[in-house]
Design an enzyme around this catalytic site. Structure first.
Site, PDB file in Angstrom:
ATOM      1  N   LYS A  15      -2.189   3.390 -11.908  1.00 64.40           N
ATOM      2  CA  LYS A  15      -1.214   2.405 -11.514  1.00 64.40           C
ATOM      3  C   LYS A  15      -0.811   1.314 -12.714  1.00 64.40           C
ATOM      4  O   LYS A  15      -0.564   0.152 -12.980  1.00 64.40           O
ATOM      5  CB  LYS A  15      -1.964   1.203 -10.598  1.00 64.40           C
ATOM      6  CG  LYS A  15      -1.446   1.696  -8.871  1.00 64.40           C
ATOM      7  CD  LYS A  15      -1.517   1.634  -7.881  1.00 64.40           C
ATOM      8  CE  LYS A  15      -1.489   1.293  -6.750  1.00 64.40           C
ATOM      9  NZ  LYS A  15      -0.993   0.841  -5.215  1.00 64.40           N
TER      10      LYS A  15
ATOM     11  N   LYS B 218       4.043  11.027  -5.807  1.00 65.08           N
ATOM     12  CA  LYS B 218       3.868  10.416  -4.393  1.00 65.08           C
ATOM     13  C   LYS B 218       5.068   9.412  -4.171  1.00 65.08           C
ATOM     14  O   LYS B 218       5.628   8.434  -5.269  1.00 65.08           O
ATOM     15  CB  LYS B 218       2.354   9.463  -4.712  1.00 65.08           C
ATOM     16  CG  LYS B 218       2.046   9.274  -2.818  1.00 65.08           C
ATOM     17  CD  LYS B 218       0.844   8.594  -3.226  1.00 65.08           C
ATOM     18  CE  LYS B 218       0.841   7.352  -3.211  1.00 65.08           C
ATOM     19  NZ  LYS B 218       0.179   6.323  -2.907  1.00 65.08           N
TER      20      LYS B 218
ATOM     21  N   LYS C 269       6.063   2.943  -1.878  1.00 59.35           N
ATOM     22  CA  LYS C 269       6.625   1.711  -1.439  1.00 59.35           C
ATOM     23  C   LYS C 269       6.914   0.699  -2.718  1.00 59.35           C
ATOM     24  O   LYS C 269       8.155   0.523  -3.037  1.00 59.35           O
ATOM     25  CB  LYS C 269       6.149   1.034  -0.701  1.00 59.35           C
ATOM     26  CG  LYS C 269       4.559   0.695  -0.535  1.00 59.35           C
ATOM     27  CD  LYS C 269       4.074  -0.567   0.093  1.00 59.35           C
ATOM     28  CE  LYS C 269       3.371   0.050   1.387  1.00 59.35           C
ATOM     29  NZ  LYS C 269       2.026   0.586   0.175  1.00 59.35           N
TER      30      LYS C 269
HETATM   31  N1  AQP Z   1       3.305   9.420  -0.897  1.00 61.81           N
HETATM   32  C1  AQP Z   1       2.018   9.538   0.627  1.00 61.81           C
HETATM   33  N2  AQP Z   1       1.325  10.245   1.916  1.00 61.81           N
HETATM   34  C2  AQP Z   1       0.798  10.278   2.443  1.00 61.81           C
HETATM   35  N3  AQP Z   1       0.202   9.456   2.815  1.00 61.81           N
HETATM   36  C3  AQP Z   1       0.037   8.565   1.734  1.00 61.81           C
HETATM   37  N4  AQP Z   1      -0.329   6.498   1.863  1.00 61.81           N
HETATM   38  C4  AQP Z   1       0.491   6.252   0.812  1.00 61.81           C
HETATM   39  N5  AQP Z   1       1.246   6.910   0.771  1.00 61.81           N
HETATM   40  C5  AQP Z   1       1.728   8.537   1.016  1.00 61.81           C
HETATM   41  C6  AQP Z   1      -1.422   6.739   2.343  1.00 61.81           C
HETATM   42  O1  AQP Z   1      -1.249   5.334   2.959  1.00 61.81           O
HETATM   43  C7  AQP Z   1      -1.877   4.189   3.451  1.00 61.81           C
HETATM   44  C8  AQP Z   1      -1.474   3.028   3.105  1.00 61.81           C
HETATM   45  O2  AQP Z   1      -1.227   3.069   1.205  1.00 61.81           O
HETATM   46  P1  AQP Z   1      -1.276   1.821   0.498  1.00 61.81           P
HETATM   47  O3  AQP Z   1      -0.740   1.294   1.325  1.00 61.81           O
HETATM   48  O4  AQP Z   1      -2.902   0.884   0.905  1.00 61.81           O
HETATM   49  O5  AQP Z   1      -1.574   2.378  -0.690  1.00 61.81           O
HETATM   50  P2  AQP Z   1      -1.125   3.151  -1.310  1.00 61.81           P
HETATM   51  O6  AQP Z   1      -1.240   4.739  -1.302  1.00 61.81           O
HETATM   52  O7  AQP Z   1      -0.510   3.329  -3.049  1.00 61.81           O
HETATM   53  O8  AQP Z   1      -0.006   3.391  -1.166  1.00 61.81           O
HETATM   54  P3  AQP Z   1       1.506   3.035  -1.993  1.00 61.81           P
HETATM   55  O9  AQP Z   1       2.848   2.956  -1.039  1.00 61.81           O
HETATM   56  O10 AQP Z   1       1.914   3.647  -2.651  1.00 61.81           O
HETATM   57  O11 AQP Z   1       1.908   1.620  -2.183  1.00 61.81           O
HETATM   58  P4  AQP Z   1       2.239   1.080  -3.654  1.00 61.81           P
HETATM   59  O12 AQP Z   1       2.988   1.344  -3.859  1.00 61.81           O
HETATM   60  O13 AQP Z   1       1.755  -0.404  -3.441  1.00 61.81           O
HETATM   61  O14 AQP Z   1       0.917   1.739  -4.045  1.00 61.81           O
HETATM   62  C9  AQP Z   1      -3.391   5.018   2.828  1.00 61.81           C
HETATM   63  O15 AQP Z   1      -4.140   5.657   3.956  1.00 61.81           O
HETATM   64  C10 AQP Z   1      -2.497   6.747   1.634  1.00 61.81           C
HETATM   65  O16 AQP Z   1      -3.540   7.646   1.941  1.00 61.81           O
END
Ligand code: AQP
Length: 340
Positions: free
Chosen positions: A119, A202, A205
């Protein structure tokens, strides 16, 4: 669980840093829902304090995202009657325990966190201290409930290991058996959903490309269009999982199908092996629309009048504090804070 004296309790959270994605749904929320009906107390959280670590969102957007995330949880089947649903900043003990954990975690441990490296990118010097300390707050989110199990996607595995290290060090340094050694629960065919535009990345969002993800609020046409345009290779689907090994984009679409249909990858390939993407993509789009449309419809209904969501979160915070306040008090007492 490290000790049978701990109540079997699940904690997990999602950041309101954007809209919910199919990755969040398949990697986390589906398991949140099923764990409600197993032998656990369940606490699910909108982690708004985490959502400001990468950058501050516009305040109205953060409020909207937080409520929409709560709507997504409820619409996906998380029942406020069975689970405690909270917004992180409404339960101050999360941040209070995080400070103690900032003093337990070692710099070397934090520097090894791959999510920070991903990040922060090349600009680590300009990242917030909060982004660096994110995993210590996550450990506090979990351990302020003495949670024994945490359902997460594959990407969170390292943070869960850090949570276990923090609990172990605290227990050891103070000669107590106070914090449980939490178990990650990483299960299902789609624990790592990849971007629709790049099978090595991955689904996220906050990816600048909306075409890279399926949002839980996307309508049927948008879902079908994104799947139709998803990057693939020219070959037909294999009839066994082994045939997907060097085909990340194909594997991702098959995993998504399996996750949505509650099938194994082998079962999907038994049915679709030999099919070209021209045939498989419409089948996947139909399945995705059938599974996601009822959820997005219910999310829209809940977002029409947010007073109900706000009530659920206020009640959840009260229920949560019955668990978190005594655990924080005891932590302060163990550490030696006067007045606790
Ligand atoms: N692509 C993914 N595949 C499987 N699991 C996922 N999770 C997120 N993306 C995937 C799971 O969702 C939960 C919450 O994640 P989060 O929103 O707290 O943080 P993150 O993993 O950083 O998700 P994002 O979508 O990538 O958010 P941003 O873009 O803001 O960093 C976790 O259990 C995660 O494993």
């Amino acid at each position: 669980m490290s000790d049978s004296s701990f109540t079997p309790r699940v904690f997990s959270g999602i950041q309101p840093s954007g809209g919910l994605t199919l990755g969040n749904y398949l990697g986390a929320i589906k398991r949140f829902v099923s764990m409600q009906d197993e032998a656990f107390e369940t606490v699910y959280c909108m982690v708004d304090l985490h959502a400001i670590t990468a950058k501050f969102l516009d305040p109205a957007t953060l409020r909207h995202n937080t409520r929409e995330l709560a709507a997504g949880f409820i619409a996906s089947g998380i029942s406020p009657e069975k689970s405690i649903l909270i917004n992180q900043s409404q339960v101050p003990e999360h941040a209070q325990l995080a400070w103690i954990f900032n003093c337990v975690a070692r710099m070397g441990w934090m520097q090894r966190m791959t999510q920070f490296k991903d990040k922060a990118g090349k600009n680590a010097e300009a990242s917030s201290l909060g982004l660096f300390a994110y995993p210590a707050l996550m450990a506090a989110d979990i351990l302020i409930y003495h949670a024994t199990h945490v359902p997460v996607g594959e990407d969170q595995k390292q943070h869960l290991e850090l949570t276990r290290d923090i609990a172990t060090k605290f227990n050891h340094d103070f000669g107590v058996d106070f914090f449980p050694i939490t178990e990650p629960v990483i299960e299902g065919a789609a624990t790592r959903v990849m971007s629709l535009r790049d099978g090595a990345k991955k689904m996220s969002k906050s990816d600048p490309s909306d075409a890279s993800r399926i949002n839980m609020t996307d309508d049927a046409d948008t879902i079908a269009k994104k799947i139709r345009k998803a990057k693939t290779d020219p070959d037909a689907l294999p009839s066994e999982a082994k045939g997907l090994e060097d085909r990340p984009e194909a594997r991702n679409l098959v995993n998504i199908y399996a996750g949505l249909a509650d099938l194994s990858v082998d079962q999907v390939l038994a049915e679709h092996g030999g099919a070209q993407f021209g045939a498989f993509k419409p089948a996947l789009a139909d399945l995705a629309v059938a599974k996601l449309s009822p959820i997005s419809g219910e999310m829209a209904r809940l977002m029409d009048d947010v007073t109900e969501i706000d009530k659920v979160l206020a009640r959840g915070a009260e229920q949560a504090r019955e668990i978190t306040a005594p655990i924080l008090k005891k932590t302060y007492e163990i550490v030696g804070m006067v007045g606790s």
